[in-house]
Structure formats: C-alpha cells, structure tokens
Design a protein around this motif. Structure first.
Motif, mmCIF file in Angstrom:
data_model
loop_
_atom_site.group_PDB
_atom_site.id
_atom_site.type_symbol
_atom_site.label_atom_id
_atom_site.label_comp_id
_atom_site.label_asym_id
_atom_site.label_seq_id
_atom_site.Cartn_x
_atom_site.Cartn_y
_atom_site.Cartn_z
ATOM 1 N N VAL A 184 15.087 30.272 13.132
ATOM 2 C CA VAL A 184 14.508 31.107 13.459
ATOM 3 C C VAL A 184 14.734 31.134 15.202
ATOM 4 O O VAL A 184 14.452 30.034 15.837
ATOM 5 C CB VAL A 184 13.030 31.536 13.497
ATOM 6 N N GLY A 185 15.165 32.061 15.753
ATOM 7 C CA GLY A 185 15.340 32.018 17.427
ATOM 8 C C GLY A 185 16.054 33.337 18.013
ATOM 9 O O GLY A 185 16.279 34.432 17.114
ATOM 10 N N PRO A 186 16.335 33.206 19.201
ATOM 11 C CA PRO A 186 17.137 34.425 19.613
ATOM 12 C C PRO A 186 18.415 34.630 19.195
ATOM 13 O O PRO A 186 19.024 33.557 18.653
ATOM 14 C CB PRO A 186 17.100 34.086 21.190
ATOM 15 N N ARG A 187 18.900 35.680 19.104
ATOM 16 C CA ARG A 187 20.294 36.139 18.475
ATOM 17 C C ARG A 187 21.184 35.272 19.430
ATOM 18 O O ARG A 187 21.226 35.371 20.820
ATOM 19 C CB ARG A 187 20.621 37.451 18.738
ATOM 20 N N ASP A 224 17.543 37.255 32.057
ATOM 21 C CA ASP A 224 17.937 37.564 30.796
ATOM 22 C C ASP A 224 18.170 35.986 30.446
ATOM 23 O O ASP A 224 18.241 35.827 29.140
ATOM 24 C CB ASP A 224 19.273 38.121 30.824
ATOM 25 N N LYS A 225 18.534 34.926 31.029
ATOM 26 C CA LYS A 225 18.907 33.617 30.870
ATOM 27 C C LYS A 225 17.633 32.909 29.991
ATOM 28 O O LYS A 225 18.152 31.883 29.552
ATOM 29 C CB LYS A 225 19.648 33.042 31.889
ATOM 30 N N GLN A 226 16.457 33.379 30.379
ATOM 31 C CA GLN A 226 15.499 32.769 29.518
ATOM 32 C C GLN A 226 15.552 32.623 28.110
ATOM 33 O O GLN A 226 15.088 31.733 27.489
ATOM 34 C CB GLN A 226 14.095 33.456 30.134
ATOM 35 N N ARG A 227 16.166 33.573 27.453
ATOM 36 C CA ARG A 227 16.417 33.721 26.066
ATOM 37 C C ARG A 227 17.374 32.575 25.613
ATOM 38 O O ARG A 227 17.219 32.227 24.420
ATOM 39 C CB ARG A 227 16.902 35.113 25.574
ATOM 40 N N PRO A 239 19.364 29.196 19.383
ATOM 41 C CA PRO A 239 19.519 30.633 18.975
ATOM 42 C C PRO A 239 19.146 30.475 17.248
ATOM 43 O O PRO A 239 19.100 29.446 16.836
ATOM 44 C CB PRO A 239 20.895 30.797 19.002
ATOM 45 N N GLY A 240 18.724 31.581 16.756
ATOM 46 C CA GLY A 240 18.419 31.644 15.193
ATOM 47 C C GLY A 240 19.250 32.450 14.433
ATOM 48 O O GLY A 240 20.006 33.463 15.082
ATOM 49 N N CYS A 241 19.169 32.129 13.147
ATOM 50 C CA CYS A 241 19.863 33.073 12.152
ATOM 51 C C CYS A 241 19.159 34.528 12.171
ATOM 52 O O CYS A 241 19.561 35.655 11.918
ATOM 53 C CB CYS A 241 19.552 32.482 10.745
ATOM 54 N N SER A 242 17.640 34.468 12.347
ATOM 55 C CA SER A 242 16.931 35.606 12.690
ATOM 56 C C SER A 242 15.908 35.517 13.792
ATOM 57 O O SER A 242 15.673 34.164 14.378
ATOM 58 C CB SER A 242 16.202 35.989 11.268
ATOM 59 N N GLY A 243 15.238 36.363 14.056
ATOM 60 C CA GLY A 243 14.488 36.211 15.006
ATOM 61 C C GLY A 243 13.421 37.623 15.161
ATOM 62 O O GLY A 243 13.391 38.296 14.159
ATOM 63 N N LEU A 244 12.570 37.614 16.108
ATOM 64 C CA LEU A 244 11.475 38.794 16.063
ATOM 65 C C LEU A 244 12.082 40.166 15.927
ATOM 66 O O LEU A 244 11.636 40.973 15.361
ATOM 67 C CB LEU A 244 10.562 38.383 17.383
ATOM 68 N N SER A 302 5.780 30.982 19.634
ATOM 69 C CA SER A 302 6.397 30.095 18.700
ATOM 70 C C SER A 302 5.455 29.150 18.184
ATOM 71 O O SER A 302 4.871 28.363 18.769
ATOM 72 C CB SER A 302 7.534 29.713 19.162
ATOM 73 N N ASN A 303 5.262 29.045 16.835
ATOM 74 C CA ASN A 303 4.542 28.068 16.088
ATOM 75 C C ASN A 303 5.260 27.986 14.491
ATOM 76 O O ASN A 303 5.861 29.052 14.308
ATOM 77 C CB ASN A 303 3.207 28.088 16.243
ATOM 78 N N ILE A 304 4.681 27.152 13.943
ATOM 79 C CA ILE A 304 5.441 27.033 12.472
ATOM 80 C C ILE A 304 4.969 28.164 11.710
ATOM 81 O O ILE A 304 5.935 28.776 10.945
ATOM 82 C CB ILE A 304 4.715 25.692 11.725
#
Length: 218
Positions: free
Chosen positions: A138-141, A155-158, A163-168, A193-195
């Motif tokens: 999980v994380g940003p694209r 934008d660079k904050q992401r 990065p993640g396979c999927s995200g919000l 973000s948390n578990i």
C-alpha cells in the motif's frame, strides 16, 4: 498545483519505527506467500499473453520511488509491443489533467490485456518489487520519471514514502480523480497511515479484483 506549504505530517514519515518495521515485515511475508500461492495463475496468464501475439510476457519500466530514487517495476504485459512509440500520437486524448497519461479505451491494450487490467491482474508481478523492498503493498502510485519532472514541490510530497501496488485512490470510488486530487489523496493516506488502514485498503483492492470499478490503468 503549488500550495507553498507542506501538508504531510513529517512525523508520519520519519517517525513511528514500530509501524514502518511491522509494515516491512508484513509486506515481505505477504508478498512471498502470494507469489507462491499465485504461481499457477501466473503460469496461466503467461500462456495467454504469449499465445495472443507472441510478444514478451512481462513488461518492465523505470519508475520513481521513495525519496525520488528510480527503480524498475514489473507487470504482466497488457499492451502491444510498440505501445510506448504509439503513446506520442495519443497524448491529445489524455483524459486526466496533470502530470500523468490516462485513457479508458486505450487502443494499445490487447484483448488479454483488457481482462487482466480490468481485474488488476497485470499488477501481480509487482509482488516481486514488494518482496525486494522497493515497493509496499500500500502506498502512492509510482510515477514515471517524465511525470516527476513536471512535479511541484507540493506534488513531490507523495514521494516521501514507498510507492504501493495499491493505494487510497486506486481502491476506492475516487479512482477517477485527476492528478491534483490524486496527490491530495496520497497525502491523506500518508497522514492517516497505520496497519489497520493499510489492511482496509488491501481488502478494498481485493474487492476490485472481483468487482472491477473501471479505474484508470497505466
């Protein structure tokens, strides 16, 4: 979009060693188990992709990860072999504003590609990226280098997290968001973000596999 100030809570990035350590352990164990359990599906998809046009089964591409470090991402190939060369002729049909290219009816997508993209099966080889540690479940694209060249400091904050396979934004009905909205969703994920939130996104993503939501793919 340049907001002039940072909206990421830096303590969510550099602090919380227990969360980040537990997340890495979970990523490693879950990706290893998934790669083993899904190996028969990998074989079936590989045969289908190869049989359609004789091209390579996998597709790799340089993406930008945490702290703007480049890495190579892996996917099942869902487009024709010369897809990148065709892209320049399709740029005027981009359906998303901002530093990324998306279109629903992309003519470069193969028949098998349409199915595996609809069910997010093309993303499965990224489990290898998770296993070796340059991605998380999980994380940003992970963006393309050319996209990052267009990023503002906001934008660079992401790129402050893996990065993640999927995200919000991918796992919810907000998957059709434009670039600026996607950045805000990524910042929202980092700050929340948390578990348990990660697990919620993973379960939502599994739901998308069985009930496609028409999300944009890249």
């Amino acid at each position: 979009m340049d907001m002039g100030v940072s909206y990421v809570d830096q303590s969510r990035v550099s602090g919380r060693p227990f969360y980040h350590g537990l997340k890495r352990i979970f990523d490693f164990l879950a990706s290893a188990a998934a790669l083993i359990l899904l190996s028969p599906l990998f074989l079936i998809l590989a045969i289908k992709i190869k049989a359609e046009d004789g091209g390579p089964v996998f597709y790799s591409q340089i993406r930008i990860g945490k702290d703007e470090k480049p890495f190579r991402i892996y996917k099942f190939r869902s487009m024709v072999v010369n897809a990148e060369k065709m892209k320049k002729d399709l740029l005027d049909q981009n359906e998303v504003e901002g530093a990324m290219f998306k279109m629903h009816d992309d003519p470069r997508v193969t028949k098998v590609g349409k199915f595996i993209r609809a069910h997010s099966l093309d993303e499965l080889p990224q489990l290898w990226n998770v296993l070796i540690g340059n991605m998380s479940l999980v994380g940003p694209r992970p963006p393309l280098p050319k996209e990052v060249e267009m990023y503002s400091d906001y934008d660079k904050q992401r790129l402050l997290v893996k990065p993640g396979c999927s995200g919000l934004w991918q796992a919810t009905s907000r998957n059709a968001a434009d670039f600026d909205e996607m950045v805000q969703l990524d910042i929202e994920y980092i700050n929340r973000s948390n578990i348990f939130f990660d697990l919620w996104i993973i379960f939502k993503t599994i739901g998308v596999i069985f009930h496609p939501n028409g999300m944009y793919k890249d």
